[in-house]
Design an enzyme around this catalytic site. Sequence first.
Site, PDB file in Angstrom:
ATOM      1  N   ALA A  16       0.799  -1.230   0.000  1.00  0.00           N
ATOM      2  CA  ALA A  16       0.000   0.000   0.000  1.00  0.00           C
ATOM      3  C   ALA A  16       0.829   1.276   0.000  1.00  0.00           C
ATOM      4  O   ALA A  16       0.291   2.352   0.235  1.00  0.00           O
ATOM      5  CB  ALA A  16      -0.936   0.004   1.209  1.00  0.00           C
ATOM      6  N   SER A  17       2.114   1.169  -0.262  1.00  0.00           N
ATOM      7  CA  SER A  17       2.953   2.364  -0.209  1.00  0.00           C
ATOM      8  C   SER A  17       2.811   3.242  -1.447  1.00  0.00           C
ATOM      9  O   SER A  17       3.151   4.428  -1.413  1.00  0.00           O
ATOM     10  CB  SER A  17       4.427   1.968  -0.030  1.00  0.00           C
ATOM     11  OG  SER A  17       4.889   1.213  -1.139  1.00  0.00           O
ATOM     12  N   TYR A 158       4.540 -13.863 -15.302  1.00  0.00           N
ATOM     13  CA  TYR A 158       3.708 -12.963 -14.495  1.00  0.00           C
ATOM     14  C   TYR A 158       2.243 -13.385 -14.565  1.00  0.00           C
ATOM     15  O   TYR A 158       1.552 -13.469 -13.547  1.00  0.00           O
ATOM     16  CB  TYR A 158       3.878 -11.537 -15.013  1.00  0.00           C
ATOM     17  CG  TYR A 158       2.954 -10.515 -14.397  1.00  0.00           C
ATOM     18  CD1 TYR A 158       3.152 -10.061 -13.100  1.00  0.00           C
ATOM     19  CD2 TYR A 158       1.882  -9.988 -15.122  1.00  0.00           C
ATOM     20  CE1 TYR A 158       2.311  -9.111 -12.529  1.00  0.00           C
ATOM     21  CE2 TYR A 158       1.040  -9.039 -14.566  1.00  0.00           C
ATOM     22  CZ  TYR A 158       1.262  -8.606 -13.271  1.00  0.00           C
ATOM     23  OH  TYR A 158       0.419  -7.665 -12.712  1.00  0.00           O
ATOM     24  N   ALA A 160       1.036 -16.295 -15.163  1.00  0.00           N
ATOM     25  CA  ALA A 160       0.831 -17.563 -14.460  1.00  0.00           C
ATOM     26  C   ALA A 160       0.588 -17.336 -12.973  1.00  0.00           C
ATOM     27  O   ALA A 160      -0.293 -17.960 -12.372  1.00  0.00           O
ATOM     28  CB  ALA A 160       2.041 -18.473 -14.660  1.00  0.00           C
ATOM     29  N   LYS A 162      -0.559 -14.581 -11.585  1.00  0.00           N
ATOM     30  CA  LYS A 162      -1.826 -13.868 -11.416  1.00  0.00           C
ATOM     31  C   LYS A 162      -3.019 -14.783 -11.701  1.00  0.00           C
ATOM     32  O   LYS A 162      -4.090 -14.623 -11.101  1.00  0.00           O
ATOM     33  CB  LYS A 162      -1.857 -12.632 -12.321  1.00  0.00           C
ATOM     34  CG  LYS A 162      -0.914 -11.522 -11.879  1.00  0.00           C
ATOM     35  CD  LYS A 162      -1.316 -10.963 -10.519  1.00  0.00           C
ATOM     36  CE  LYS A 162      -0.529  -9.741 -10.128  1.00  0.00           C
ATOM     37  NZ  LYS A 162      -0.993  -9.144  -8.855  1.00  0.00           N
TER      38      LYS A 162
END
Length: 250
Positions: A16-17, A158, A160, A162
């Site tokens: 969340a930064s 990436y 895969a 997700k």
Amino acid sequence: MKVEALAGKTALVTGASRGIGRAIAVKLAENGAFVYINYAANHKAAAETLKMIEKTPGKGALLSFDVADLSAVQKAFKEIISTRERLDILVNNAGLSIDGLTVRVREEDFDRLCRTNLKGTFNCCQAATRPMMKQRGGRIINVTSVVALAGNAGQAAYAATKAGIVGLTKSLARELGARNICVNAVAPGFIETDMTSAISAEQKEKVREQIPLSRLGTTEDVAAVVAFLTTEEAAYITGQVVGVNGGLYM
């Protein structure tokens, strides 16, 4: 959505930064939630998120841990429960992207993607399950990607990780539904973030041509959908993957 619809709720947003995670954290706080801002290393950016939250009806606190480290995750969740006595909302947003054609993907890069994107999401889901089951309620929202559904050349590794999040979301929704815990995912398309800032203007224009709404999305577009999924208005939605992509994938 009603103002302060999440008053009295405790939320954790991982990663969340900045970017989508920051927008989600601020949006939940705007609706009255107490939001834990998770980050791995960028304390300065996380502190900026907290400053934004302090201007909202909600409140927040920083919580640094690596989602891929199970023991660190378990310790962080224990801290949340001991301090706030409950966890109502978990948003699994922490993730990274390493692009490359499949034939050129290095083993260490694939392992990094799996550890953060998939294992990290699983770790946090697992840690949230027990307290949410005990309180007989909660919301888990996992951030996946349009490429998990549509695929994309140069992003097989990436995609895969997700896509794994999609399977996790649906399975967990079946496991936890009887305890009044809704588990959903959002699948952003091309969103204006640090990740997409490296794309050239020409590449962005080609992407826009494929999007029926003719624009890239904003972090606020994603945050609004996530916030809705945490409210009582979404109490009968679980096991779903909500696309936030301007029509890029239907």
